[in-house]
Design an enzyme around this catalytic site. Structure first.
Site, PDB file in Angstrom:
ATOM      1  N   GLY A 239      32.835  53.492  31.240  1.00 61.89           N
ATOM      2  CA  GLY A 239      33.360  52.226  30.588  1.00 61.89           C
ATOM      3  C   GLY A 239      34.501  52.818  29.690  1.00 61.89           C
ATOM      4  O   GLY A 239      35.084  51.704  28.997  1.00 61.89           O
ATOM      5  N   GLU A 273      28.905  58.451  32.834  1.00 59.99           N
ATOM      6  CA  GLU A 273      29.644  58.081  34.344  1.00 59.99           C
ATOM      7  C   GLU A 273      31.020  57.713  34.166  1.00 59.99           C
ATOM      8  O   GLU A 273      30.934  56.262  34.418  1.00 59.99           O
ATOM      9  CB  GLU A 273      28.421  57.430  35.257  1.00 59.99           C
ATOM     10  CG  GLU A 273      27.857  56.176  34.499  1.00 59.99           C
ATOM     11  CD  GLU A 273      26.720  55.659  35.024  1.00 59.99           C
ATOM     12  OE1 GLU A 273      25.810  56.435  35.874  1.00 59.99           O
ATOM     13  OE2 GLU A 273      26.340  54.396  34.936  1.00 59.99           O
ATOM     14  N   GLY A 275      34.467  56.440  35.280  1.00 57.25           N
ATOM     15  CA  GLY A 275      35.386  56.619  36.335  1.00 57.25           C
ATOM     16  C   GLY A 275      36.728  56.228  35.865  1.00 57.25           C
ATOM     17  O   GLY A 275      37.819  57.331  36.071  1.00 57.25           O
ATOM     18  N   ARG A 276      37.156  55.387  35.393  1.00 58.16           N
ATOM     19  CA  ARG A 276      38.561  54.813  34.944  1.00 58.16           C
ATOM     20  C   ARG A 276      39.274  55.896  34.056  1.00 58.16           C
ATOM     21  O   ARG A 276      40.220  56.513  34.049  1.00 58.16           O
ATOM     22  CB  ARG A 276      38.563  53.658  34.273  1.00 58.16           C
ATOM     23  CG  ARG A 276      40.371  52.979  33.951  1.00 58.16           C
ATOM     24  CD  ARG A 276      40.278  51.614  33.013  1.00 58.16           C
ATOM     25  NE  ARG A 276      39.027  50.882  33.464  1.00 58.16           N
ATOM     26  CZ  ARG A 276      39.222  49.771  34.033  1.00 58.16           C
ATOM     27  NH1 ARG A 276      40.487  49.596  34.721  1.00 58.16           N
ATOM     28  NH2 ARG A 276      38.174  48.727  34.461  1.00 58.16           N
ATOM     29  N   ARG A 312      44.585  44.708  40.743  1.00 57.43           N
ATOM     30  CA  ARG A 312      44.088  44.203  39.519  1.00 57.43           C
ATOM     31  C   ARG A 312      44.873  43.303  38.859  1.00 57.43           C
ATOM     32  O   ARG A 312      44.456  42.115  37.821  1.00 57.43           O
ATOM     33  CB  ARG A 312      44.177  45.677  38.725  1.00 57.43           C
ATOM     34  CG  ARG A 312      43.272  46.776  39.200  1.00 57.43           C
ATOM     35  CD  ARG A 312      42.935  47.942  38.311  1.00 57.43           C
ATOM     36  NE  ARG A 312      42.214  47.415  37.223  1.00 57.43           N
ATOM     37  CZ  ARG A 312      42.605  47.147  36.130  1.00 57.43           C
ATOM     38  NH1 ARG A 312      44.114  47.548  35.779  1.00 57.43           N
ATOM     39  NH2 ARG A 312      42.044  46.866  35.156  1.00 57.43           N
ATOM     40  N   TYR A 316      42.707  40.381  37.458  1.00 55.53           N
ATOM     41  CA  TYR A 316      42.295  40.220  36.265  1.00 55.53           C
ATOM     42  C   TYR A 316      43.507  39.969  35.096  1.00 55.53           C
ATOM     43  O   TYR A 316      43.233  40.162  34.098  1.00 55.53           O
ATOM     44  CB  TYR A 316      41.520  41.736  35.765  1.00 55.53           C
ATOM     45  CG  TYR A 316      40.613  42.300  36.721  1.00 55.53           C
ATOM     46  CD1 TYR A 316      39.416  41.812  36.821  1.00 55.53           C
ATOM     47  CD2 TYR A 316      40.870  43.364  37.347  1.00 55.53           C
ATOM     48  CE1 TYR A 316      38.668  42.439  37.715  1.00 55.53           C
ATOM     49  CE2 TYR A 316      40.235  44.183  38.106  1.00 55.53           C
ATOM     50  CZ  TYR A 316      38.861  43.538  38.137  1.00 55.53           C
ATOM     51  OH  TYR A 316      37.761  43.838  39.041  1.00 55.53           O
ATOM     52  N   CYS A 341      51.345  36.268  51.201  1.00 57.10           N
ATOM     53  CA  CYS A 341      51.485  34.852  51.194  1.00 57.10           C
ATOM     54  C   CYS A 341      50.824  34.014  50.137  1.00 57.10           C
ATOM     55  O   CYS A 341      49.943  33.190  50.522  1.00 57.10           O
ATOM     56  CB  CYS A 341      51.498  34.215  52.500  1.00 57.10           C
ATOM     57  SG  CYS A 341      52.548  34.998  53.503  1.00 57.10           S
ATOM     58  N   GLU A 342      50.764  34.436  48.933  1.00 60.28           N
ATOM     59  CA  GLU A 342      49.933  33.821  47.885  1.00 60.28           C
ATOM     60  C   GLU A 342      50.999  33.759  46.503  1.00 60.28           C
ATOM     61  O   GLU A 342      51.506  34.908  46.483  1.00 60.28           O
ATOM     62  CB  GLU A 342      48.739  34.374  47.420  1.00 60.28           C
ATOM     63  CG  GLU A 342      47.753  34.505  48.728  1.00 60.28           C
ATOM     64  CD  GLU A 342      46.186  34.336  48.230  1.00 60.28           C
ATOM     65  OE1 GLU A 342      46.304  34.054  46.786  1.00 60.28           O
ATOM     66  OE2 GLU A 342      45.365  34.836  49.001  1.00 60.28           O
ATOM     67  N   TYR A 370      40.407  52.053  40.815  1.00 60.87           N
ATOM     68  CA  TYR A 370      40.475  50.788  41.072  1.00 60.87           C
ATOM     69  C   TYR A 370      41.737  50.182  41.833  1.00 60.87           C
ATOM     70  O   TYR A 370      42.105  49.075  41.590  1.00 60.87           O
ATOM     71  CB  TYR A 370      39.962  49.835  40.082  1.00 60.87           C
ATOM     72  CG  TYR A 370      38.774  50.317  39.289  1.00 60.87           C
ATOM     73  CD1 TYR A 370      37.507  50.139  40.153  1.00 60.87           C
ATOM     74  CD2 TYR A 370      38.602  50.825  38.119  1.00 60.87           C
ATOM     75  CE1 TYR A 370      36.276  50.826  39.577  1.00 60.87           C
ATOM     76  CE2 TYR A 370      37.421  51.256  37.503  1.00 60.87           C
ATOM     77  CZ  TYR A 370      36.431  51.364  38.259  1.00 60.87           C
ATOM     78  OH  TYR A 370      35.228  51.769  37.591  1.00 60.87           O
TER      79      TYR A 370
HETATM   80  N1  LLP Z   1      28.787  53.065  35.713  1.00 57.63           N
HETATM   81  C1  LLP Z   1      28.353  51.697  36.302  1.00 57.63           C
HETATM   82  C2  LLP Z   1      27.071  51.481  36.616  1.00 57.63           C
HETATM   83  C3  LLP Z   1      29.476  50.897  36.730  1.00 57.63           C
HETATM   84  O1  LLP Z   1      29.202  49.880  37.044  1.00 57.63           O
HETATM   85  C4  LLP Z   1      30.756  51.315  36.560  1.00 57.63           C
HETATM   86  C5  LLP Z   1      32.043  50.598  37.019  1.00 57.63           C
HETATM   87  C6  LLP Z   1      31.130  52.528  35.976  1.00 57.63           C
HETATM   88  C7  LLP Z   1      29.989  53.486  35.886  1.00 57.63           C
HETATM   89  C8  LLP Z   1      32.392  53.167  35.733  1.00 57.63           C
HETATM   90  O2  LLP Z   1      33.199  52.516  34.793  1.00 57.63           O
HETATM   91  P1  LLP Z   1      34.299  52.876  34.327  1.00 57.63           P
HETATM   92  O3  LLP Z   1      34.227  54.413  33.502  1.00 57.63           O
HETATM   93  O4  LLP Z   1      35.414  53.261  35.342  1.00 57.63           O
HETATM   94  O5  LLP Z   1      35.173  51.841  33.557  1.00 57.63           O
HETATM   95  N2  LLP Z   1      37.375  46.854  39.416  1.00 57.63           N
HETATM   96  C9  LLP Z   1      37.596  47.018  37.603  1.00 57.63           C
HETATM   97  C10 LLP Z   1      36.494  47.561  37.215  1.00 57.63           C
HETATM   98  C11 LLP Z   1      34.934  47.554  37.596  1.00 57.63           C
HETATM   99  C12 LLP Z   1      34.070  48.414  36.939  1.00 57.63           C
HETATM  100  C13 LLP Z   1      32.699  48.411  37.635  1.00 57.63           C
HETATM  101  N3  LLP Z   1      31.651  49.375  37.175  1.00 57.63           N
HETATM  102  C14 LLP Z   1      38.838  46.865  37.331  1.00 57.63           C
HETATM  103  O6  LLP Z   1      39.846  47.274  38.318  1.00 57.63           O
HETATM  104  O7  LLP Z   1      39.071  46.971  36.114  1.00 57.63           O
END
Ligand code: LLP
Length: 416
Positions: A239, A273, A275-276, A312, A316, A341-342, A370
Site C-alpha cells: 500500500g 507485500e 506492488g505499486r 485508472r 478512480y 465509445c464512452e 495496475y
Molecule cells: N496486499 C493485498 C492484500 C492487496 O490487496 C494489495 C492491493 C496489495 C498487497 C498491494 O498493494 P500496493 O502495494 O500495490 O498498493 N487497482 C488499484 C489498486 C488496487 C489494489 C488492490 N490491492 C489502482 O489502480 O489504484
C-alpha cells in the site's frame, strides 16, 4: 522516474529512445524499466536493514512474466491472490517458500494449488475459509501454514475503492475475534497458525494509518504469543503510495523507521507485500496521437490508447502525468482521450498537456502498476504490447494481441 528522462529532447527509458520502441513495437505499448524495478525493490529491502524480513511483490500490480522473473532474481517473494497468480509466479521462477496467498474468496481449487506448491502462508480471511483449508489439507495429507488476516479498523485515507482496513470493508477478521479463532485453529490437525497479516489499502500517502494499524496488529501478535501461539511472521501488507502528481509520499525508510520499534518488539519475521511501490514508477504507456479535434470550447487530443488500456483515470479519476516524447515545451489545455465509445474514456481531463498533434507520441507516466494488469478487450480492442528495457537493450515481453486472440475460445454452436 529517473529512468525516464530526456536526452537531446527525446524521452528515453534508460538508454533507449522511446520513438525507437514505438517504431519497432507499435503503439500503444507499455514500457518498463528494469533498473527502476530493481531500484524500488532494493530501496524497500534495504529500508528494513537488519530486521529479519522478506519483501514480497504483489503480483496483481503487474504480473508480466519478465517483470516477475526480474523480481524473483532480486530475491523477492510473491504476494498472490488467485490460482492464476500462483501459476504466473511459479512460471516466473519464484520460490514457493516465499509465496503468500491472500484474498477473501479462495476456491477449493486455488487452495489445493497452494497446498500442492507448499507455499509459505495462506492469509486466511474467514472462519469458513479455515474450515475449507483444514478439510482439504486433511484429505490430501498436507499441512497448511496460515496467517490470520486481521482488519484493524483503520482508515488509510485513500480512494474508497482501494481502502481495505475499515471495519465495514470485506477484508480480514476483526481484531477482537482473532484470539478466539486462533484457539480454534489449535484444535485443527492440518492447519498451523504461524502469522498475522494486515493490509489496509493502496496508494497510502501518510504514515499515520500505517503506524496506527501496525501498532494495533502488533498488540494482537503479542497477545497471541502470550497465549502460547508460535507467531513467526508479521505481514504488514502493501500500500505504500507513489508520486503521480504532487503528492508528498513517505519513502520506504520513513515507513520502516516509523514502525521499527513496534516490529522489533514482536520478534517475528516481517513480511511486506508492495506492488505499486515496486512497479508503478517503472512503467509508462506510450501512445500515438490519432487526431486533434476542437469541439465547441474544448480541445481533444485523441490517442490510440484508451480506458481499456489504462483504466485508472476513468475508474478512480487518477492523475497520470503526460509527457511529450519529442520535447518541444509547448502546452495547451485539452483532454487526452481514447477511441473507446464512452465519455468516461479519458487518460487526462481538463489539463495543461503537451500540445501534441497527429502522429506525435505521448508517454503516460507511472503506469507500471495496475496498468496492463487492468487492461481489457472492451470495444474489441487488442491489448497493447509490453516492453522491458535494460540499459540500451529492449525486448517485447508480451506481444500486442492479434485479431484471432479476440475470438479465442469462442464457439458458434451447431444449432445456428
Ligand atoms: N496486499 C493485498 C492484500 C492487496 O490487496 C494489495 C492491493 C496489495 C498487497 C498491494 O498493494 P500496493 O502495494 O500495490 O498498493 N487497482 C488499484 C489498486 C488496487 C489494489 C488492490 N490491492 C489502482 O489502480 O489504484
Amino acid at each position: 522516474m529517473d529512468e525516464f528522462h530526456y536526452q537531446a529532447g527525446v524521452l528515453h527509458c534508460e538508454g533507449v529512445p522511446l520513438p525507437e520502441i514505438a517504431r519497432g513495437a507499435g503503439t500503444p505499448a507499455y514500457v518498463y524499466s528494469y533498473s527502476a524495478l530493481e531500484r524500488a525493490y532494493r530501496e524497500l529491502d534495504e529500508a528494513f536493514g537488519d530486521l529479519d524480513h522478506l519483501v514480497c511483490y504483489a503480483v496483481k500490480a503487474n504480473g508480466n512474466l519478465a517483470v516477475l522473473r526480474a523480481l524473483a532474481s532480486f530475491g523477492a517473494g510473491a504476494d498472490i491472490v488467485s490460482g492464476g497468480e500462483l501459476y504466473r509466479a511459479m512460471r516466473a521462477g519464484f520460490d514457493p517458500k516465499k509465496v503468500v496467498f491472500a484474498g477473501v474468496g479462495k476456491t477449493d481449487e486455488e487452495i489445493m494449488a497452494g497446498l500442492g506448491e507448499r507455499i509459505l502462508l495462506f492469509n486466511v480471511e474467514s472462519v469458513s475459509e479455515l474450515e475449507h483449508l483444514e478439510r482439504l489439507a486433511a484429505r490430501h495429507g498436507k499441512q497448511a501454514r496460515v496467517s490470520l488476516r486481521v482488519n484493524p479498523d483503520v482508515d488509510a485515507g485513500t480512494h474508497d475503492h482501494v481502502s481495505t482496513g475499515r471495519a465495514f470493508d470485506k477484508f480480514g477478521i476483526p481484531v477482537d475475534e482473532a484470539l478466539a479463532l486462533a484457539e480454534r485453529i489449535s484444535e485443527y490437525r492440518c492447519v498451523d497458525i504461524m502469522g498475522v497479516h494486515q493490509h489496509i489499502g493502496s496508494q497510502i500517502t501518510k504514515l499515520d494509518p500505517f503506524v496506527e494499524s501496525v501498532e494495533k496488529t502488533a498488540d494482537l501478535v503479542e497477545e497471541l504469543k502470550r497465549r502460547g501461539h508460535d507467531i513467526k511472521y508479521f505481514n504488514i501488507g502493501g500500500g505504500l503510495g507513489i508520486r503521480y502528481n504532487d503528492e508528498e509520499t513517505p519513502t520506504p525508510k520513513d515507513l520502516v523507521d516509523a514502525i521499527r520499534p513496534t516490529l522489533e518488539a514482536t520478534g517475528a519475521k516481517i513480511l511486506c507485500e508492495m506492488g505499486r511501490y515496486i512497479s508503478g514508477n517503472a512503467g509508462a504507456l506510450i501512445t500515438s496521437v490519432v487526431y486533434r479535434k476542437r469541439s465547441g470550447e474544448k480541445d481533444f487530443i485523441v490517442a490510440d490508447a484508451g480506458m481499456n488500456d489504462l483504466l485508472r483515470p476513468s475508474l478512480y479519476d487518477a492523475h497520470h502525468e503526460v509527457r511529450s516524447v519529442q520535447e518541444d515545451g509547448s502546452v495547451s489545455n485539452a483532454d487526452l482521450v481514447g477511441p473507446v465509445c464512452e465519455s468516461g474514456d479519458y487518460l487526462a481531463r481538463n489539463r495543461e498537456l503537451p500540445d501534441a498533434h497527429e502522429g506525435d507520441l505521448l508517454a503516460v507516466m507511472s503506469a507500471g502498476a495496475y496498468g496492463f494488469a487492468m487492461a481489457s478487450n472492451y470495444n474489441s480492442r487488442r491489448r497493447p504490447a509490453e516492453i522491458l528495457v535494460r540499459g540500451d537493450r529492449w525486448a517485447v515481453v508480451r506481444e500486442r494481441e492479434h485479431m484471432a486472440d479476440l475470438v479465442k475460445g469462442e464457439l458458434v454452436p451447431a444449432f445456428l
